[in-house]
Design a protein around this motif. Structure first.
Motif, mmCIF file in Angstrom:
data_model
loop_
_atom_site.group_PDB
_atom_site.id
_atom_site.type_symbol
_atom_site.label_atom_id
_atom_site.label_comp_id
_atom_site.label_asym_id
_atom_site.label_seq_id
_atom_site.Cartn_x
_atom_site.Cartn_y
_atom_site.Cartn_z
ATOM 1 N N ARG A 19 6.986 -5.250 -16.320
ATOM 2 C CA ARG A 19 6.271 -4.001 -16.069
ATOM 3 C C ARG A 19 5.601 -3.975 -14.695
ATOM 4 N NH1 ARG A 19 4.918 -0.093 -19.630
ATOM 5 N NH2 ARG A 19 3.324 1.391 -18.945
ATOM 6 N N GLU A 20 4.997 -5.075 -14.302
ATOM 7 C CA GLU A 20 4.306 -5.117 -13.015
ATOM 8 C C GLU A 20 5.306 -5.028 -11.864
ATOM 9 O OE1 GLU A 20 1.331 -4.864 -10.409
ATOM 10 O OE2 GLU A 20 1.118 -4.843 -12.602
ATOM 11 N N ALA A 21 6.414 -5.743 -11.968
ATOM 12 C CA ALA A 21 7.433 -5.703 -10.917
ATOM 13 C C ALA A 21 8.080 -4.333 -10.811
ATOM 14 C CB ALA A 21 8.494 -6.770 -11.172
ATOM 15 N N LEU A 22 8.103 -3.581 -11.917
ATOM 16 C CA LEU A 22 8.725 -2.266 -11.944
ATOM 17 C C LEU A 22 7.734 -1.134 -11.700
ATOM 18 C CD1 LEU A 22 11.087 -2.814 -15.011
ATOM 19 C CD2 LEU A 22 11.796 -2.584 -12.622
ATOM 20 N N ARG A 23 6.508 -1.465 -11.355
ATOM 21 C CA ARG A 23 5.511 -0.428 -11.112
ATOM 22 C C ARG A 23 5.978 0.460 -9.956
ATOM 23 N NH1 ARG A 23 0.514 -0.041 -12.868
ATOM 24 N NH2 ARG A 23 0.542 -2.219 -13.576
ATOM 25 N N ALA A 24 5.967 1.773 -10.161
ATOM 26 C CA ALA A 24 6.501 2.698 -9.157
ATOM 27 C C ALA A 24 5.784 4.034 -9.270
ATOM 28 C CB ALA A 24 8.002 2.882 -9.349
ATOM 29 N N ASP A 25 6.135 4.943 -8.369
ATOM 30 C CA ASP A 25 5.536 6.274 -8.340
ATOM 31 C C ASP A 25 6.531 7.374 -8.668
ATOM 32 O OD1 ASP A 25 2.713 5.723 -6.984
ATOM 33 O OD2 ASP A 25 4.209 4.511 -5.935
ATOM 34 N N LEU A 26 7.825 7.055 -8.558
ATOM 35 C CA LEU A 26 8.867 8.062 -8.765
ATOM 36 C C LEU A 26 10.150 7.351 -9.147
ATOM 37 C CD1 LEU A 26 9.989 11.013 -8.434
ATOM 38 C CD2 LEU A 26 10.508 10.400 -6.051
ATOM 39 N N PHE A 27 10.947 8.013 -9.992
ATOM 40 C CA PHE A 27 12.249 7.497 -10.407
ATOM 41 C C PHE A 27 13.323 8.495 -9.999
ATOM 42 C CE2 PHE A 27 15.751 7.442 -13.418
ATOM 43 C CZ PHE A 27 16.038 6.100 -13.577
ATOM 44 N N ILE A 28 14.324 8.026 -9.257
ATOM 45 C CA ILE A 28 15.503 8.839 -8.934
ATOM 46 C C ILE A 28 16.730 7.976 -9.188
ATOM 47 C CG2 ILE A 28 16.799 10.085 -7.170
ATOM 48 C CD1 ILE A 28 14.261 10.671 -5.696
ATOM 49 N N ALA A 29 17.696 8.487 -9.938
ATOM 50 C CA ALA A 29 18.922 7.743 -10.216
ATOM 51 C C ALA A 29 20.076 8.711 -10.438
ATOM 52 C CB ALA A 29 18.732 6.828 -11.422
ATOM 53 N N SER A 30 21.268 8.143 -10.558
ATOM 54 C CA SER A 30 22.482 8.956 -10.711
ATOM 55 C C SER A 30 23.300 8.453 -11.890
ATOM 56 C CB SER A 30 23.333 8.888 -9.431
ATOM 57 O OG SER A 30 22.619 9.393 -8.320
ATOM 58 N N ASP A 31 23.516 9.326 -12.843
ATOM 59 C CA ASP A 31 24.384 9.065 -13.992
ATOM 60 C C ASP A 31 24.645 10.409 -14.653
ATOM 61 O OD1 ASP A 31 25.945 7.734 -15.804
ATOM 62 O OD2 ASP A 31 24.352 6.419 -16.557
ATOM 63 N N GLY A 32 25.599 10.453 -15.561
ATOM 64 C CA GLY A 32 25.923 11.706 -16.236
ATOM 65 C C GLY A 32 26.681 12.652 -15.329
ATOM 66 N N ASP A 46 0.807 -1.219 0.000
ATOM 67 C CA ASP A 46 0.000 0.000 0.000
ATOM 68 C C ASP A 46 0.842 1.272 0.000
ATOM 69 O OD1 ASP A 46 -2.364 -1.516 0.106
ATOM 70 O OD2 ASP A 46 -2.193 -1.695 2.285
ATOM 71 N N LEU A 47 2.156 1.130 0.176
ATOM 72 C CA LEU A 47 3.041 2.293 0.200
ATOM 73 C C LEU A 47 3.496 2.659 -1.210
ATOM 74 C CD1 LEU A 47 5.286 1.471 3.285
ATOM 75 C CD2 LEU A 47 3.664 3.369 3.086
ATOM 76 N N PRO A 48 3.864 3.915 -1.429
ATOM 77 C CA PRO A 48 4.428 4.292 -2.735
ATOM 78 C C PRO A 48 5.784 3.636 -2.934
ATOM 79 C CG PRO A 48 4.620 6.108 -1.189
ATOM 80 C CD PRO A 48 3.791 5.063 -0.512
ATOM 81 N N THR A 49 6.215 3.590 -4.176
ATOM 82 C CA THR A 49 7.455 2.905 -4.536
ATOM 83 C C THR A 49 8.387 3.830 -5.295
ATOM 84 O OG1 THR A 49 6.367 0.744 -4.615
ATOM 85 C CG2 THR A 49 8.443 0.959 -5.806
ATOM 86 N N LEU A 50 9.639 3.825 -4.895
ATOM 87 C CA LEU A 50 10.714 4.515 -5.599
ATOM 88 C C LEU A 50 11.434 3.516 -6.486
ATOM 89 C CD1 LEU A 50 12.771 6.913 -5.996
ATOM 90 C CD2 LEU A 50 14.041 5.911 -4.069
ATOM 91 N N LEU A 51 11.640 3.865 -7.745
ATOM 92 C CA LEU A 51 12.463 3.065 -8.653
ATOM 93 C C LEU A 51 13.793 3.774 -8.848
ATOM 94 C CD1 LEU A 51 12.916 0.746 -10.699
ATOM 95 C CD2 LEU A 51 11.832 2.202 -12.435
ATOM 96 N N THR A 52 14.892 3.047 -8.668
ATOM 97 C CA THR A 52 16.205 3.607 -8.938
ATOM 98 C C THR A 52 16.943 2.685 -9.902
ATOM 99 O OG1 THR A 52 18.216 4.559 -7.947
ATOM 100 C CG2 THR A 52 17.367 2.520 -6.972
ATOM 101 N N TYR A 53 18.009 3.189 -10.497
ATOM 102 C CA TYR A 53 18.666 2.501 -11.619
ATOM 103 C C TYR A 53 20.161 2.783 -11.596
ATOM 104 C CZ TYR A 53 20.504 2.450 -16.447
ATOM 105 O OH TYR A 53 21.285 2.283 -17.559
ATOM 106 N N GLY A 54 20.911 1.829 -12.077
ATOM 107 C CA GLY A 54 22.339 2.034 -12.309
ATOM 108 C C GLY A 54 22.827 1.017 -13.321
ATOM 109 N N HIS A 55 24.061 1.168 -13.748
ATOM 110 C CA HIS A 55 24.634 0.140 -14.622
ATOM 111 C C HIS A 55 26.037 -0.209 -14.142
ATOM 112 C CE1 HIS A 55 27.240 2.854 -17.130
ATOM 113 N NE2 HIS A 55 26.285 3.743 -16.917
ATOM 114 N N GLY A 56 26.301 -1.503 -14.110
ATOM 115 C CA GLY A 56 27.585 -1.989 -13.624
ATOM 116 C C GLY A 56 28.592 -2.230 -14.718
#
Length: 482
Positions: free
Chosen positions: A185-198, A92-102
């Motif tokens: 898509r379902e597993a990645l369902r989120a409310d906000l995206f924050i990541a670091s690159d560039g 029931d809580l919102p979800t943050l999606l974050t990303y990176g590449h190794g």
């Protein structure tokens, strides 16, 4: 802009992340990660190190934090494996999606300065050398350390869910990432995206950008005959494909870098974008190149040209034997080109636009071959997440952050913004002169240390009721520590 008030618990968190850095823990993590030879642009997507970096390096650090981790195959055989890690406190809580590449670009081992190796972290003052220190191992090490410290500071309960997506093929153009995200898509369902690159705009100012320019690589090719012919015996009666191709390129971009194909130009700069860029200074750092006066579209500032406009670049030219020219008319020629473009460009029809332009200018014999493509994105500058993030970053850094409507470079942000429909915030922790794809790549320790505080502040503030643009009542669900 809204403001964020520091409280004792938040202050303690920022002190803890700086102790994490100053005590050597951050260095130890990054040193191990740099040691993994995770090149992805060598044509070997199945290289064992790509999967092992995820299974042996990243997953062991995530599982104690409550993440359920899966290392999955890429749906595209050209792409490396993908890590999908989920930390769910409550559905029931919102979800943050974050990303990176190794993954990293090829090491170019022989070209590094004496005493440096791409696969060993070497510290010289503020500069930490090694492949991936800036792109992206150093940056996702900042994110993961800040997240771990925030979870500890909140005694195991963030007040929101976190999903981490880490790919191992970004430097090869992220093959399969869009298809993977569609499958998951379902597993990645989120409310906000924050990541670091560039990179930041410059080393001294924390930066927030809301998307990126898109990119399309394409090659112009001309083949006139099966083999080369003596330039004395045949020069003047045989067409030279190198000469023809040079004029074809010149019909598309002039000698001052101005684009000459109307169909490839963006719409006029919106006034709110001009306002956002009016105080942005490009270059000026000790290792930055000197800007070329008068280059590009007339009437634009350097920031407007770089962030708000399109650029057509010639990346490489080939004909004959450049390393050892011979007296022969080459049989063929090639120009590898790239269009960097902003939101509003008719990029999906680039091949047709270029074809029509070349035909109209008498270059019907020049062939066009499309390569890597990714779309342009830009979160609306009036989105409430923008002011929220800027306020949080200023509170943590003690100084204002620079807002870029979009990065001048390109990232697979169209997958997160367009395909997954998320508001996207990027907080980079490198700087323009970091040599990220070149020999002697480095991270600035001062930027990483400040970045830890900035990211920890963002992760902390996301869990604070009131003043956060989650959906109303989103933080009121009952939670249990994972």
């Amino acid at each position: 802009m809204t403001t964020t008030t520091m409280n004792p618990s938040r202050e303690q968190l920022l002190a803890s992340v700086q102790h994490h850095f100053d005590g050597g823990s951050f260095e130890a993590d990054l040193r191990r990660r740099v040691g993994w030879r995770t090149e992805s642009d060598t044509g070997q997507p199945g290289a064992p190190a790509l999967r092992q970096y995820l299974t042996d390096e990243i997953v062991p650090g995530l599982e104690p934090l409550g993440f359920a981790c899966e290392v999955l195959d890429n749906p595209d055989a050209r792409g490396g494996p993908v890590l999908l890690a989920r930390r769910v406190e409550s559905p029931d809580l919102p979800t943050l999606l974050t990303y990176g590449h190794g993954d990293v670009v090829n090491g170019q081992d022989a070209n590094w300065r004496e005493g440096l190796s791409p696969w060993e972290l070497k510290i010289e003052g503020d500069r930490w050398y090694g492949r991936g220190t800036a792109d992206n191992k150093g940056q996702h090490t900042v994110v993961l350390a800040a997240l771990a410290q925030t979870i500890a500071a909140r005694q195991g309960r963030l007040g929101y869910n976190v999903t981490l997506l880490m790919e191992m093929g970004e430097e090869a153009g992220s093959p399969g990432l869009a298809a993977f995200c569609q499958q998951q898509r379902e597993a990645l369902r989120a409310d906000l995206f924050i990541a670091s690159d560039g990179p930041r705009v410059n080393a001294a100012r924390p930066t927030l950008f809301l998307g990126s320019r898109g990119a399309i690589n394409f090659s112009l090719k001309m083949s006139s005959r099966p083999k080369a012919y003596h330039s004395g015996n045949w020069g003047g009666v045989l067409s030279n494909p190198a000469t023809v191709l040079a004029h074809a390129v010149a019909s598309m971009v002039d000698a001052r870098g101005r684009m000459l194909v109307p169909g490839l130009l963006p719409p006029p700069l919106p006034e709110k974008l001009r306002t956002a860029l009016k105080d942005v200074v490009i270059g000026g750092g000790a290792d930055d190149p000197a800007l070329t006066p008068g280059w590009g579209e007339p009437g634009l500032t350097s920031a407007e040209q770089l962030v708000g406009w399109n650029t057509l670049e010639v990346l490489a030219l080939g004909a004959g034997l450049p390393a050892r020219p011979v007296n022969a008319i080459p049989s063929s020629a090639v120009a590898h080109c790239q269009l960097r473009f902003v939101v509003g460009t008719n990029w999906r029809n680039v091949k047709d636009i270029v074809r029509a332009h070349l035909d109209a200018h008498g270059f019907a014999d020049v062939e066009i071959e499309l390569g890597m493509q990714c779309g342009a994105t830009r979160l609306d500058l009036h989105n409430p997440w923008v002011d929220w993030a800027l306020a949080s970053m200023q509170t943590s850094a003690g100084s204002p952050a620079t807002l870029l409507p979009n990065l001048a470079g390109s990232l697979p942000n169209d997958i997160f913004a367009d395909d997954l429909g998320l508001p996207t915030l990027w907080v980079p922790h490198s700087y323009p002169a970091c040599a990220q794809h070149a020999p002697n790549e480095h991270l600035l320790a001062s930027v990483a240390r400040e970045g830890l505080a900035v990211m920890a502040g963002l992760f902390w503030d996301l869990g604070e009721p009131g003043g956060v643009p989650w959906k109303e009542g989103a933080l009121t669900a009952e939670t249990t520590a994972p």
